[in-house]
Design an enzyme around this catalytic site. Sequence first.
Site: not given
Length: 323
Positions: A50, A19, A2
């Site tokens: 998501n 990411h 996270d």
Amino acid sequence: MDGNRRFAKSHRIETVEGHNLGFEALARVLEVCYKSGVKIVTVYAFSIENFKRSKYEVDGLMDMAKVKLAQLLQHGDLLDRYGVSIRVLGQRELIKPELLADIERATKMTSRNGNAILNVCFPYTSHEEITTAIRNTVTDYSKPLPMQQRTFSESHIKHTLQSRHLSVAAERIRERSRSPSSRGASDVEDSTSSSTTLHPDSPPEDSLVSGKEVDISDDTSPNLYPDPESITSAVLNAHMYTAGLPPLELLIRTSGVERLSDFMLWQSHEDTEIVFLKCLWPEFDLWQFLPVLVEWQWRRKKNDEQERVTRSVDVSDVRAKSS
């Protein structure tokens, strides 16, 4: 894993690049885990929730997963060195077909590695996993048992024999009423039928065919199903994505958020240690991870020693009492 988006925002870079840096952090963590003797690592790569994000971000994550998976297999020295097999846990029907093909190829290529496991939850939520496990359990328990697995209780057999004896007696009474001339024979039959009714445990003559007793479990018997009372936590555990794996021992969450976010709820138990760190996932490096890992291993070793001492004391007490 996270904090990728917040890291990207704070460093003024594209979200997808955040990411990407998160994946590099994962590679560093895996190296430390397997080198330290950790056999099973599970990462929360993509939540079903998501999919509610922007199409641009979701497509970017899917494309990045495809690229990184290919890189992991092409330069898979880490997997080969530690004998790691890849498993993808989640709703595969939500994954794009081309990415799903790569995932299946990766799992097949590493399936022979038996020293360690990398579980990638993608796309996943714990509620969906538990719901799927319950649904599959209900499906299994709704199927009739095969004939060779059917077990008849003593009361069931007794009830079946008694019902057949009573039906034989009723048929004999009907035959007597049709032929009143056979009075003498009917008296004998009365005693026979009375004896049959009063002693249902003894098989009647009609139940013997050519000297063999008739099988009560014939094709006309109703289907038997597994007993719902036999459903235990072990049965449900066998239907989870992590079936056959040990319970979760250490759960680490980064980004300063102190919640589980629908991750590994079933696998967590009374001894699961949960650690919340303030650093964002791309910042999660050796200096953040090692103190957590060392402390967990030390505490685990201490608990194992206490259990050994307790077992030795119990054995000593038993020997003292027996002597």
